[in-house]
Scaffold this active site. Structure first.
Site, mmCIF file in Angstrom:
data_model
loop_
_atom_site.group_PDB
_atom_site.id
_atom_site.type_symbol
_atom_site.label_atom_id
_atom_site.label_comp_id
_atom_site.label_asym_id
_atom_site.label_seq_id
_atom_site.Cartn_x
_atom_site.Cartn_y
_atom_site.Cartn_z
ATOM 1 N N GLU A 96 -43.693 -84.532 2.676
ATOM 2 C CA GLU A 96 -44.180 -85.393 3.470
ATOM 3 C C GLU A 96 -45.727 -84.295 3.227
ATOM 4 O OE1 GLU A 96 -41.046 -86.280 6.286
ATOM 5 O OE2 GLU A 96 -42.603 -85.849 6.727
ATOM 6 N N CYS A 109 -53.060 -81.645 5.722
ATOM 7 C CA CYS A 109 -52.039 -80.165 5.614
ATOM 8 C C CYS A 109 -50.706 -80.797 4.457
ATOM 9 C CB CYS A 109 -50.718 -80.729 6.713
ATOM 10 S SG CYS A 109 -49.879 -79.636 6.482
ATOM 11 N N CYS A 116 -36.956 -74.917 0.598
ATOM 12 C CA CYS A 116 -38.324 -73.425 0.735
ATOM 13 C C CYS A 116 -36.833 -72.744 0.592
ATOM 14 C CB CYS A 116 -39.054 -73.399 1.805
ATOM 15 S SG CYS A 116 -39.671 -72.092 1.183
ATOM 16 N N CYS A 120 -36.402 -69.135 7.259
ATOM 17 C CA CYS A 120 -37.546 -69.454 8.195
ATOM 18 C C CYS A 120 -36.138 -70.324 9.454
ATOM 19 C CB CYS A 120 -38.634 -69.763 8.644
ATOM 20 S SG CYS A 120 -39.398 -68.566 7.656
ATOM 21 N N CYS A 123 -36.930 -73.372 11.032
ATOM 22 C CA CYS A 123 -37.477 -74.106 10.022
ATOM 23 C C CYS A 123 -37.227 -75.097 9.553
ATOM 24 C CB CYS A 123 -38.844 -73.663 8.665
ATOM 25 S SG CYS A 123 -39.617 -74.574 7.721
ATOM 26 N N CYS A 345 -45.937 -79.521 12.839
ATOM 27 C CA CYS A 345 -45.099 -78.676 11.924
ATOM 28 C C CYS A 345 -43.568 -78.477 12.222
ATOM 29 C CB CYS A 345 -45.693 -77.841 12.884
ATOM 30 S SG CYS A 345 -47.543 -77.089 12.244
HETATM 31 N N1 SAH Z 1 -44.268 -71.499 4.370
HETATM 32 C C1 SAH Z 1 -46.067 -71.460 4.586
HETATM 33 C C2 SAH Z 1 -46.298 -72.591 4.786
HETATM 34 C C3 SAH Z 1 -45.594 -73.609 5.868
HETATM 35 S S1 SAH Z 1 -44.944 -73.265 7.272
HETATM 36 C C4 SAH Z 1 -45.954 -70.506 5.417
HETATM 37 O O1 SAH Z 1 -43.994 -70.230 5.892
HETATM 38 O O2 SAH Z 1 -46.770 -69.766 6.196
HETATM 39 C C5 SAH Z 1 -46.431 -73.951 8.090
HETATM 40 C C6 SAH Z 1 -46.238 -73.166 9.936
HETATM 41 O O3 SAH Z 1 -45.948 -74.159 10.838
HETATM 42 C C7 SAH Z 1 -45.747 -71.909 9.490
HETATM 43 O O4 SAH Z 1 -46.508 -70.689 10.275
HETATM 44 C C8 SAH Z 1 -44.671 -72.601 9.813
HETATM 45 O O5 SAH Z 1 -43.813 -70.709 10.309
HETATM 46 C C9 SAH Z 1 -44.682 -73.364 10.841
HETATM 47 N N2 SAH Z 1 -43.611 -73.666 11.640
HETATM 48 C C10 SAH Z 1 -42.231 -73.892 10.756
HETATM 49 N N3 SAH Z 1 -41.354 -74.942 11.845
HETATM 50 C C11 SAH Z 1 -41.987 -74.787 12.525
HETATM 51 C C12 SAH Z 1 -41.990 -75.827 13.944
HETATM 52 N N4 SAH Z 1 -40.523 -76.717 14.225
HETATM 53 N N5 SAH Z 1 -42.076 -75.634 14.710
HETATM 54 C C13 SAH Z 1 -43.450 -74.838 15.103
HETATM 55 N N6 SAH Z 1 -43.779 -74.239 13.607
HETATM 56 C C14 SAH Z 1 -43.153 -74.396 12.608
HETATM 57 FE FE1 SF4 Z 2 -40.109 -71.396 4.314
HETATM 58 FE FE2 SF4 Z 2 -40.201 -73.027 6.196
HETATM 59 FE FE3 SF4 Z 2 -40.367 -70.194 6.756
HETATM 60 FE FE4 SF4 Z 2 -42.354 -71.647 5.433
HETATM 61 S S1 SF4 Z 2 -41.855 -71.365 7.258
HETATM 62 S S2 SF4 Z 2 -41.920 -70.123 4.922
HETATM 63 S S3 SF4 Z 2 -41.633 -73.016 4.886
HETATM 64 S S4 SF4 Z 2 -38.580 -71.997 5.660
#
Ligand code: SAH
Ligand code: SF4
Length: 380
Positions: A96, A109, A116, A120, A123, A345
């Site tokens: 997306e 974005c 991935c 995390c 996420c 996000c």
């Molecule tokens: N992988 C990279 C970039 C993509 S995520 C990273 O982790 O930095 C972009 C941002 O959104 C990151 O800071 C991530 O931790 C945050 N993010 C992911 N899932 C989220 C959620 N459910 N609610 C709010 N922020 C989230």
């Molecule tokens: Fe991957 Fe999501 Fe962690 Fe970013 S926040 S490194 S997209 S698992």
């Protein structure tokens, strides 16, 4: 260079690569600039539309090259002006792209990977597991598609896309070469002419790659911190077990110090109710970042089904923000945008994607019976 069906896809080629391509077909290097303007400024994918290119050269190009962006599966526009595209990449997966207008600024974005591997805990992309790296053409192709949807030709003033953040799906530093090439195109005047300050790569903390990045490009850097101590960060951002906080912050400082010109690190901190939003966490964050030139972006958690986390109350968010602010930090709270189209996000798993993934899952399951080492079906 990306090749499909024997044809080179010119969309993802940086200027030096484009010149090399014209060399390789026995043509003059200045053609690179002409082609790049047609592709990126005018959004053209048809060689016949290139009126300053001779018919003979157009035929030659058609025989060996193509301009192919990812396939647009859907485009949604939210009531707040946010736009979301779901695009299908060569591996068959969908990713997306989200456009967020805010005053004079328009931020795109962009995704770097389908899925991935870093998992995390909060996420939704991480929950899918890793599927594939996007090619340079697929990364820049998202900018190309969005730019075209605004009528393409870039007026030097009043551009629709003023900023790009590599904050879509995937960890950009784990798709290093393709992401760097695409970011070069974002900044190149023959590409999208966006200033290096307005192109931001966000990482969860792949330390060796942060150092590698500083050798090849000078885009802005955002660090997904989310926790102020190793014990908690190990749970939320598992790559922290490999590259703990002290090591990570040192590498970010090294990166930012090479940028000069008063540029600072952006710290992203997703606030999770009762997990990392308490006064003690704010105090630890203040101590941790005391000597680091940075601005802090708080992201209230965007819920998705079965995440196991909740968004803190507005009071808790304000309390956290105030504590950091009083300690002298510049702090913003990211307002969720485009929630009605699942574009916020970490919510980048919309209805269309769910449908797509379901059919992919069926295909993967069918393949499993034929192959022993077939890819694991994507998790829900
Ligand atoms: N992988 C990279 C970039 C993509 S995520 C990273 O982790 O930095 C972009 C941002 O959104 C990151 O800071 C991530 O931790 C945050 N993010 C992911 N899932 C989220 C959620 N459910 N609610 C709010 N922020 C989230
Ligand atoms: Fe991957 Fe999501 Fe962690 Fe970013 S926040 S490194 S997209 S698992």
């Amino acid at each position: 260079m990306t090749e499909a069906a024997g044809k080179i896809n010119l969309l993802g080629l940086t200027q030096p690569e484009m010149e090399q391509f014209f060399d390789s077909i026995g043509e003059k290097r200045f053609r690179a600039g002409q082609l790049m303007k047609w592709i990126h400024h005018f959004g053209v994918d048809d060689f016949d539309a290139m009126s300053n290119v001779s018919k003979v050269l157009r035929e030659k190009l058609k025989a060996c090259a193509e301009i192919r962006g990812p396939e647009v599966v859907s485009e949604d526009i939210s009531s707040d002006g946010t736009r979301k595209w779901v695009v299908r990449v060569a591996s068959g997966s969908c990713v997306e792209t989200v456009y967020i207008p805010q005053g004079k600024r328009g931020t795109l974005c962009v995704s770097s990977q389908a899925g991935c591997a870093l998992d995390c805990s909060f996420c939704s992309t991480g929950k899918q597991g890793f599927n594939s790296n996007l090619t340079a053409a697929e990364v820049i192709g998202q900018v190309w598609i969005a730019n075209k949807s605004f009528g393409s030709v870039p007026a030097k003033t009043d551009r629709a896309i003023t900023n790009v953040v590599m904050m879509g799906m995937g960890e950009p530093l784990l798709n290093f070469d393709n992401v760097v090439a695409a970011m070069q195109l974002m900044m190149d005047d023959l590409g999208y002419g966006i200033s290096k300050r307005r192109v931001t790569l966000s990482t969860s903390g792949v330390v060796p790659m942060i150092d590698a990045l500083s050798k090849v490009i000078d885009v802005s850097l955002a660090l997904s911190l989310h926790a102020p101590n190793d014990e908690l960060r190990n749970q939320l951002v598992p790559i922290n077990k490999k590259y703990p906080l002290a090591m990570l912050l040192e590498s970010c400082q090294r990166y930012v110090s090479t940028l000069g010109e008063k540029r600072v690190l952006t710290i992203e901190y997703t606030l999770l109710k009762d997990v990392n939003d308490q006064i003690e966490h704010a105090e630890q964050t203040i101590a941790l970042l005391r000597n680091i030139p940075c601005k802090i972006n708080l992201i209230p958690f965007n819920p998705f089904p079965h995440s196991g986390y909740e968004r803190p109350s507005n009071n808790a968010i304000r309390r956290f923000q105030d504590l950091l602010h009083q300690a002298g930090f510049s702090v913003t709270v990211r307002t969720p945008r485009g929630e009605d189209i699942d574009a916020a996000c970490g919510q980048l798993v919309g209805q269309v994607l769910d449908r797509t993934r379901r059919s992919e899952r069926l295909i993967a399951l069918r393949e499993l019976s034929d192959e022993t080492d077939a890819p694991r079906p994507a998790a829900h």
